[in-house]
Design a protein around this motif. Sequence first.
Motif, short mmCIF file in Angstrom:
data_model
loop_
_atom_site.label_atom_id
_atom_site.label_comp_id
_atom_site.label_asym_id
_atom_site.label_seq_id
_atom_site.Cartn_x
_atom_site.Cartn_y
_atom_site.Cartn_z
N ALA A 214 -8.60 11.35 -4.60
CA ALA A 214 -7.41 12.16 -4.81
C ALA A 214 -7.76 13.61 -4.48
N LYS B 290 0.82 -1.21 0.00
CA LYS B 290 0.00 0.00 0.00
C LYS B 290 0.86 1.26 0.00
N LEU C 199 -7.57 5.71 0.77
CA LEU C 199 -6.98 4.93 -0.32
C LEU C 199 -7.01 3.45 0.04
N VAL D 152 -7.47 0.10 -7.32
CA VAL D 152 -7.30 1.18 -6.35
C VAL D 152 -8.60 1.96 -6.24
N GLU E 48 0.79 4.12 -2.92
CA GLU E 48 0.50 5.53 -2.64
C GLU E 48 1.63 6.43 -3.12
N GLY F 1 -10.43 5.28 -3.80
CA GLY F 1 -10.20 6.33 -2.81
C GLY F 1 -10.56 7.67 -3.39
N PHE G 151 -4.01 11.62 -0.95
CA PHE G 151 -5.11 10.67 -1.11
C PHE G 151 -5.80 10.46 0.23
#
Length: 103
Positions: free
Chosen positions: A71, A24, A49, A67, A28, A69, A46
């Motif tokens: 931004a 992770k 995420l 992915v 990121e 999440g 993020f």
Amino acid sequence: MKKVLMLIAVSLALPGCAGAGPGKADVEAALIKHFEQASGGMRTTFQKLEVGTCRKAESAPGYACSVNGQAQIDVGGRLQKEALTATFVFDKVGDRWTVVSAH
């Protein structure tokens, strides 16, 4: 039998182990670099995420990871929020993971 099922479940839940693909934190960091380069250097962060399963990419080198999440891109002091739901392909270049494509 329960122990075998538990072992299988745990092994499936750990896709980033044993050097198989990016973790992770790697995902990121690679996404931040990718978004900042694409936006001309605008600071990107993020929230929430989540990195799903990472699998060896079929059509390119690296690993395809789902992915999800949000931004947040700093546009002149104002945060622009964008939903992020995609599959990114990450490949290791030197000692860092980079985004090589998105789907």
